[in-house]
Motif scaffolding. Structure first.
Motif, PDB file in Angstrom:
ATOM      1  N   ALA A   1       0.828  -1.207   0.000  1.00 31.64           N
ATOM      2  CA  ALA A   1       0.000   0.000   0.000  1.00 31.64           C
ATOM      3  C   ALA A   1       0.864   1.259   0.000  1.00 31.64           C
ATOM      4  O   ALA A   1       0.604   2.213  -0.751  1.00 31.64           O
ATOM      5  N   HIS A   2       1.894   1.270   0.850  1.00 31.34           N
ATOM      6  CA  HIS A   2       2.773   2.447   0.914  1.00 31.34           C
ATOM      7  C   HIS A   2       3.432   2.712  -0.435  1.00 31.34           C
ATOM      8  O   HIS A   2       3.508   3.870  -0.885  1.00 31.34           O
ATOM      9  N   ALA A   3       3.882   1.659  -1.089  1.00 33.59           N
ATOM     10  CA  ALA A   3       4.542   1.823  -2.384  1.00 33.59           C
ATOM     11  C   ALA A   3       3.593   2.386  -3.433  1.00 33.59           C
ATOM     12  O   ALA A   3       4.028   3.063  -4.377  1.00 33.59           O
ATOM     13  N   ARG A   4       2.319   2.134  -3.285  1.00 33.17           N
ATOM     14  CA  ARG A   4       1.316   2.587  -4.259  1.00 33.17           C
ATOM     15  C   ARG A   4       0.624   3.875  -3.825  1.00 33.17           C
ATOM     16  O   ARG A   4      -0.296   4.342  -4.502  1.00 33.17           O
ATOM     17  N   GLY A   5       1.011   4.447  -2.686  1.00 34.49           N
ATOM     18  CA  GLY A   5       0.360   5.658  -2.207  1.00 34.49           C
ATOM     19  C   GLY A   5      -1.057   5.409  -1.717  1.00 34.49           C
ATOM     20  O   GLY A   5      -1.907   6.306  -1.768  1.00 34.49           O
ATOM     21  N   LEU A   6      -1.303   4.185  -1.236  1.00 34.13           N
ATOM     22  CA  LEU A   6      -2.626   3.800  -0.757  1.00 34.13           C
ATOM     23  C   LEU A   6      -2.575   3.502   0.738  1.00 34.13           C
ATOM     24  O   LEU A   6      -1.498   3.496   1.351  1.00 34.13           O
TER      25      LEU A   6
ATOM     26  N   ALA B   1      -1.298   7.435   7.230  1.00 32.54           N
ATOM     27  CA  ALA B   1      -2.499   8.231   7.490  1.00 32.54           C
ATOM     28  C   ALA B   1      -2.125   9.643   7.950  1.00 32.54           C
ATOM     29  O   ALA B   1      -2.802  10.620   7.597  1.00 32.54           O
ATOM     30  N   LEU B   2      -1.049   9.764   8.739  1.00 28.15           N
ATOM     31  CA  LEU B   2      -0.572  11.095   9.124  1.00 28.15           C
ATOM     32  C   LEU B   2      -0.199  11.922   7.893  1.00 28.15           C
ATOM     33  O   LEU B   2      -0.532  13.111   7.801  1.00 28.15           O
ATOM     34  N   ASP B   3       0.469  11.303   6.945  1.00 27.22           N
ATOM     35  CA  ASP B   3       0.835  12.028   5.717  1.00 27.22           C
ATOM     36  C   ASP B   3      -0.410  12.471   4.951  1.00 27.22           C
ATOM     37  O   ASP B   3      -0.465  13.589   4.417  1.00 27.22           O
ATOM     38  N   LEU B   4      -1.425  11.589   4.905  1.00 22.78           N
ATOM     39  CA  LEU B   4      -2.658  11.947   4.193  1.00 22.78           C
ATOM     40  C   LEU B   4      -3.362  13.123   4.857  1.00 22.78           C
ATOM     41  O   LEU B   4      -3.818  14.049   4.178  1.00 22.78           O
ATOM     42  N   LEU B   5      -3.468  13.098   6.191  1.00 25.81           N
ATOM     43  CA  LEU B   5      -4.164  14.190   6.877  1.00 25.81           C
ATOM     44  C   LEU B   5      -3.329  15.465   6.882  1.00 25.81           C
ATOM     45  O   LEU B   5      -3.880  16.575   6.895  1.00 25.81           O
TER      46      LEU B   5
ATOM     47  N   ALA C   1      -1.688  16.509   4.421  1.00 20.69           N
ATOM     48  CA  ALA C   1      -1.924  17.112   3.102  1.00 20.69           C
ATOM     49  C   ALA C   1      -3.386  17.459   2.855  1.00 20.69           C
ATOM     50  O   ALA C   1      -3.714  18.030   1.813  1.00 20.69           O
ATOM     51  N   ASP C   2      -4.266  17.118   3.793  1.00 19.75           N
ATOM     52  CA  ASP C   2      -5.706  17.308   3.600  1.00 19.75           C
ATOM     53  C   ASP C   2      -6.102  18.729   3.970  1.00 19.75           C
ATOM     54  O   ASP C   2      -6.006  19.130   5.141  1.00 19.75           O
ATOM     55  N   PRO C   3      -6.564  19.555   3.015  1.00 18.38           N
ATOM     56  CA  PRO C   3      -6.952  20.933   3.342  1.00 18.38           C
ATOM     57  C   PRO C   3      -8.170  21.009   4.255  1.00 18.38           C
ATOM     58  O   PRO C   3      -8.430  22.057   4.860  1.00 18.38           O
ATOM     59  N   GLY C   4      -8.914  19.907   4.388  1.00 21.77           N
ATOM     60  CA  GLY C   4     -10.084  19.910   5.259  1.00 21.77           C
ATOM     61  C   GLY C   4      -9.787  19.535   6.700  1.00 21.77           C
ATOM     62  O   GLY C   4     -10.693  19.478   7.531  1.00 21.77           O
ATOM     63  N   THR C   5      -8.528  19.265   7.021  1.00 17.41           N
ATOM     64  CA  THR C   5      -8.139  18.882   8.374  1.00 17.41           C
ATOM     65  C   THR C   5      -7.189  19.925   8.947  1.00 17.41           C
ATOM     66  O   THR C   5      -6.123  20.192   8.368  1.00 17.41           O
ATOM     67  N   ASP C   6      -7.566  20.502  10.090  1.00 17.91           N
ATOM     68  CA  ASP C   6      -6.718  21.478  10.769  1.00 17.91           C
ATOM     69  C   ASP C   6      -5.959  20.873  11.942  1.00 17.91           C
ATOM     70  O   ASP C   6      -4.867  21.326  12.281  1.00 17.91           O
ATOM     71  N   THR C   7      -6.572  19.887  12.611  1.00 14.93           N
ATOM     72  CA  THR C   7      -6.021  19.297  13.830  1.00 14.93           C
ATOM     73  C   THR C   7      -6.110  17.783  13.704  1.00 14.93           C
ATOM     74  O   THR C   7      -7.068  17.260  13.140  1.00 14.93           O
ATOM     75  N   ILE C   8      -5.123  17.076  14.256  1.00 17.59           N
ATOM     76  CA  ILE C   8      -5.074  15.611  14.167  1.00 17.59           C
ATOM     77  C   ILE C   8      -5.025  15.023  15.566  1.00 17.59           C
ATOM     78  O   ILE C   8      -4.303  15.516  16.432  1.00 17.59           O
TER      79      ILE C   8
ATOM     80  N   ARG D   1       6.899  11.979  13.157  1.00 16.13           N
ATOM     81  CA  ARG D   1       6.145  12.256  11.935  1.00 16.13           C
ATOM     82  C   ARG D   1       5.010  13.239  12.226  1.00 16.13           C
ATOM     83  O   ARG D   1       4.746  14.144  11.414  1.00 16.13           O
ATOM     84  N   ALA D   2       4.358  13.067  13.377  1.00 14.37           N
ATOM     85  CA  ALA D   2       3.269  13.976  13.760  1.00 14.37           C
ATOM     86  C   ALA D   2       3.782  15.401  13.907  1.00 14.37           C
ATOM     87  O   ALA D   2       3.140  16.365  13.464  1.00 14.37           O
ATOM     88  N   ALA D   3       4.965  15.544  14.522  1.00 11.42           N
ATOM     89  CA  ALA D   3       5.533  16.881  14.713  1.00 11.42           C
ATOM     90  C   ALA D   3       5.863  17.536  13.374  1.00 11.42           C
ATOM     91  O   ALA D   3       5.876  18.771  13.278  1.00 11.42           O
ATOM     92  N   GLY D   4       6.105  16.723  12.360  1.00  8.52           N
ATOM     93  CA  GLY D   4       6.454  17.269  11.053  1.00  8.52           C
ATOM     94  C   GLY D   4       5.273  17.578  10.156  1.00  8.52           C
ATOM     95  O   GLY D   4       5.468  18.008   9.019  1.00  8.52           O
ATOM     96  N   THR D   5       4.047  17.347  10.634  1.00 15.07           N
ATOM     97  CA  THR D   5       2.878  17.614   9.790  1.00 15.07           C
ATOM     98  C   THR D   5       2.616  19.097   9.602  1.00 15.07           C
ATOM     99  O   THR D   5       1.920  19.484   8.652  1.00 15.07           O
ATOM    100  N   GLY D   6       3.122  19.931  10.521  1.00 12.94           N
ATOM    101  CA  GLY D   6       2.807  21.355  10.457  1.00 12.94           C
ATOM    102  C   GLY D   6       1.443  21.690  11.008  1.00 12.94           C
ATOM    103  O   GLY D   6       0.995  22.850  10.914  1.00 12.94           O
ATOM    104  N   LYS D   7       0.756  20.698  11.580  1.00 13.32           N
ATOM    105  CA  LYS D   7      -0.562  20.922  12.172  1.00 13.32           C
ATOM    106  C   LYS D   7      -0.540  20.501  13.643  1.00 13.32           C
ATOM    107  O   LYS D   7       0.250  19.631  14.031  1.00 13.32           O
TER     108      LYS D   7
END
Length: 526
Positions: free
Chosen positions: A169-174, A249-253, A255-262, A280-286
């Motif tokens: 899944a990771h290799a396919r971006g899924l 999932a952290l990477d997906l959220l 990049a998600d413009p509809g998510t402000d907080t995780i 990884r969470a600290a690197g999300t910018g959110k």
């Protein structure tokens, strides 16, 4: 005179060759059959070796059932011989009803629903896999190779296959959610066990289905809402799997413009995995809130640690209040009673001693044990034999009645609440029981009236104790749900209160109250 030994009726097995039914339908039908007046026990499984062992452990496997093959539907019953035909007729009716559920997805234009992935249109983006564990990975891999995210409800999938799926899944971006993933809400669509929660801008990721449900429903009650609820499976944060799906999932959220907080929810991850996830969470910018129950993880920049499920929801609302302007959020609930004080209205019988916490949600049991560190607490049943009445340990116990040791040959208590009934009755009748705890979980995929089964037993047992002149044990409970869930949140709460249950606002508040009560007992209330 020697009393005759208890005789457990021999099981009845029926095998239907080459008949596949998905696991959710099997659990629902098993629960409905168990509730029939003349049925002592009923279980429907596919005839895999693992399922045959489960039926054998539950005393529901006979000679005919032992010959079932993995593609066969295996039915195990304990009921009078003259009731078998009636039970099988009801089984067929329930299976037809399950397969013709009007709430299911409509058929493709001009034809029936596809019966395999080969018949799915190329535009499909998500596959839900609910097959016996030995076959789940193969189906999930087919879906990944067709460019689909996968929600794997199936359990008993070997960990090696989980790693393979998540690497693919990771290799396919899924994203692979699961195996043994119970909860998700994706773009507003509930999967597995999930609640009708308000849409908003808080994204949840969790290795705990009931934990996700509790946090999402608390957010709803505070006036906030969720963008996505992503389950990753209970083993995802283990050392073997390495948090593969939570990291993706952290990477997906992020990049998600509809998510402000995780918000992240889990039982304790492996230490190295916790560090990787928090980095990884600290690197999300959110802003990120992490509730790793019982873990001793250190905060990372931009990550707020929460120690309870209620704390995670409160922290997420606080982050939203601080980081968002123009959004009106309901205030956080009133704080729990100070340590050493009892919830108002609770009266203790000074002759009673033990806690009996009987959870349908495993994460709630785990959270409760955090408040009981240093006490002698059993996490499994007392000695007994398959088919015999439940036996409670002679000490405090916090039981996850959805665990395999309790559900062998039986449906999960979130699907069939009556599975908990004998345990609840035993706890209330035990003169040493001081406190009983129950949870009620609403939402899609759950029972139609989960509070009803609890309320009926509690009301009857408390009335019997009072008639006998005894002061009954304290019964505490909480309901996980929203007013928009199909079971009617207010009606469920009212039914519990009328039966004599003190209903509090969350799993965390109940756990805090239990700790206070036990402190009072230990401090000399006896």
């Amino acid at each position: 005179m020697v009393e005759p030994a208890l005789k457990i009726p021999a099981p009845v097995n029926v095998v239907r060759p080459n008949t596949y039914v998905d696991s959710v339908a099997l659990m629902r039908v098993s629960g409905a059959l168990t509730a029939l007046p003349r049925v002592e026990a009923a279980s429907l499984v596919m005839g895999t070796p693992a399922n045959r062992r489960i039926l054998a452990d539950a005393g529901l496997l006979g000679d005919e059932g032992s010959r079932a093959r993995p593609n066969d539907l295996l039915i195990g019953l304990r009921c009078p011989p003259d009731a078998v035909d009636e039970v099988l007729a009801e089984l067929d009716r329930l299976l037809r009803q399950s397969w013709s559920d009007p709430t299911s997805e409509p058929a493709a234009p001009g034809g029936e629903q596809p019966r395999s992935l080969a018949g799915v249109s190329d535009g499909a983006r998500l596959a839900l896999v609910s097959t016996p564990g030995p076959y789940a990975a193969a189906e999930a891999l087919k879906a990944l190779r067709r460019g689909m995210h996968v929600f794997v409800f199936s359990d008993n999938v070997p960990v090696e296959e989980e790693v393979l799926l998540k690497t693919e899944a990771h290799a396919r971006g899924l994203l692979v959610m699961g195996p043994d993933c119970g909860t998700a809400v994706l773009d507003g669509v509930p999967l597995g066990f999930a609640n009708a929660v308000r849409h908003g801008r808080i994204g949840l990721i969790g290795a705990s289905g009931t934990g996700l449900q509790q946090v999402s429903t608390l957010l709803h009650s505070y006036g906030a809402g969720v963008s996505q609820v992503i389950g990753v499976g209970g083993r995802d944060l283990s050392a073997r799997v390495g948090g593969a799906s939570m990291l993706d999932a952290l990477d997906l959220l992020a990049a998600d413009p509809g998510t402000d907080t995780i918000v992240l929810v889990s039982k304790p991850p492996a230490p190295d995995v916790a560090r990787a996830v928090l980095a990884r969470a600290a690197g999300t910018g959110k802003p990120v809130v992490a509730a790793f129950l019982g873990a001793d993880a250190q905060e990372a920049p931009g990550v707020r640690m929460a120690h309870t499920l209620r704390g995670a929801a409160e922290a997420a609302v606080g982050v939203r209040s601080e980081s968002t302007t123009g959004t009106a959020l309901a205030p956080a609930p009133a704080p729990a009673p100070a340590p050493g004080t009892l919830t108002p209205g609770i009266e203790l019988d000074v002759g009673r001693t033990w806690l009996r916490a009987l959870y349908a949600g495993g994460t709630f049991a785990y959270e409760a044990r955090q408040f009981l560190v240093g006490r002698d607490v059993a996490t499994g049943p007392g000695p007994g034999v398959p088919g015999s009445p439940p036996r409670l340990p002679s000490r405090h116990c916090v039981l996850d009645l959805g665990d395999d040791v309790f559900t062998a040959g039986r449906p999960h208590p979130m699907i069939e609440p009556a599975v908990r009934t004998p345990w609840l009755a035993a706890a209330l009748r035990d003169p040493s029981t001081a406190v009983v705890v129950v949870d009620v979980v609403l939402g899609h995929g759950g029972a139609d009236d989960p509070a009803g089964a609890v309320a009926g037993v509690v009301a009857a047992e408390l009335a019997a104790l009072r008639t006998a002149g005894e002061q009954p044990p304290v019964v505490l409970g909480f309901v996980v749900g929203t007013p928009d869930d199909p079971q009617d949140l207010n009606g469920q709460v009212q039914a519990l209160r009328e039966a004599g249950v003190t209903v509090l606002d969350s799993s965390t508040t109940v756990a805090e109250s239990v700790a206070d009560i036990l402190t009072t007992i230990d401090g000399g209330a006896r």
